[in-house]
Enzyme design. Structure first.
Site, mmCIF file in Angstrom:
data_model
loop_
_atom_site.group_PDB
_atom_site.id
_atom_site.type_symbol
_atom_site.label_atom_id
_atom_site.label_comp_id
_atom_site.label_asym_id
_atom_site.label_seq_id
_atom_site.Cartn_x
_atom_site.Cartn_y
_atom_site.Cartn_z
ATOM 1 N N ASP A 25 -7.007 -1.123 -4.713
ATOM 2 C CA ASP A 25 -8.082 -0.777 -3.779
ATOM 3 C C ASP A 25 -8.996 0.301 -4.365
ATOM 4 O OD1 ASP A 25 -6.868 -2.539 -1.980
ATOM 5 O OD2 ASP A 25 -5.785 -0.939 -0.956
ATOM 6 N N ASP A 34 0.862 -1.184 0.000
ATOM 7 C CA ASP A 34 0.000 0.000 0.000
ATOM 8 C C ASP A 34 0.894 1.228 0.000
ATOM 9 O OD1 ASP A 34 -2.430 -1.395 0.055
ATOM 10 O OD2 ASP A 34 -2.387 -1.559 2.236
#
Length: 165
Positions: free
Chosen positions: A133, A117
């Site tokens: 995402d 991330d």
């Protein structure tokens, strides 16, 4: 032909996701979440986080569960498309977005056991996330809005019983 376009869309999403993750891993050292690159001050910055869970690190370390859920998603969607339950183009585009994002994160989970991330919003307390995402969330949100507000059966006028009004 349309299914080929959907597959290409999902593949582009996977490619974009994997490319941004590669850039992050290659150029930004893994941190404890502190800002590394101020992308748009006051809006977001780029950081490098490894996440073994989902949003807010829920179900941390449950890689097998995420792989199972992703496989079930692909199986269910595949069957629904094959049985012609899912036919509307907008729904299928949303599902291609979700599939591309899911596959991008699945690749990370299988290859390294964690998802990379990198996007941290500065204006709200929100988990660090990635391109995959973004597509999963956007695809889901658009699909929900479409189903709730736009996917209405067409109203047919009541049959005339032969009486003039």
């Amino acid at each position: 032909m349309f299914y080929g376009i959907l597959a290409a869309l999902a593949a582009v999403i996977v490619g974009l996701d994997q490319w941004t993750k590669w850039l992050t891993v290659t150029h930004i050292p893994s941190t404890n979440g502190s800002a590394v690159v101020k992308a748009i001050p006051g809006f977001f910055h780029i950081t490098h986080i490894k996440n073994t869970g989902a949003a807010w690190s829920m179900l941390e370390g449950q890689t097998w569960l995420f792989v199972l859920v992703t496989a079930a998603f692909f199986a269910i969607v595949g069957v629904l498309i094959w049985k012609k339950v899912l036919q509307k183009k907008f729904e299928l585009v949303c599902l291609a977005m979700i599939a591309g994002g899911a596959l991008g994160n699945l690749i990370d989970r299988v290859v390294s056991g964690a998802v990379t991330d990198m996007i941290r919003l500065e204006f709200v307390n929100f988990p660090v996330f990635n391109v995959a995402d973004c597509f999963v969330t956007t695809g889901c949100a658009l699909l929900i809005v479409y189903v709730l507000f736009f996917d209405r059966p067409k109203k047919t006028p009541p049959e005339q019983d032969g009486k003039a009004e």
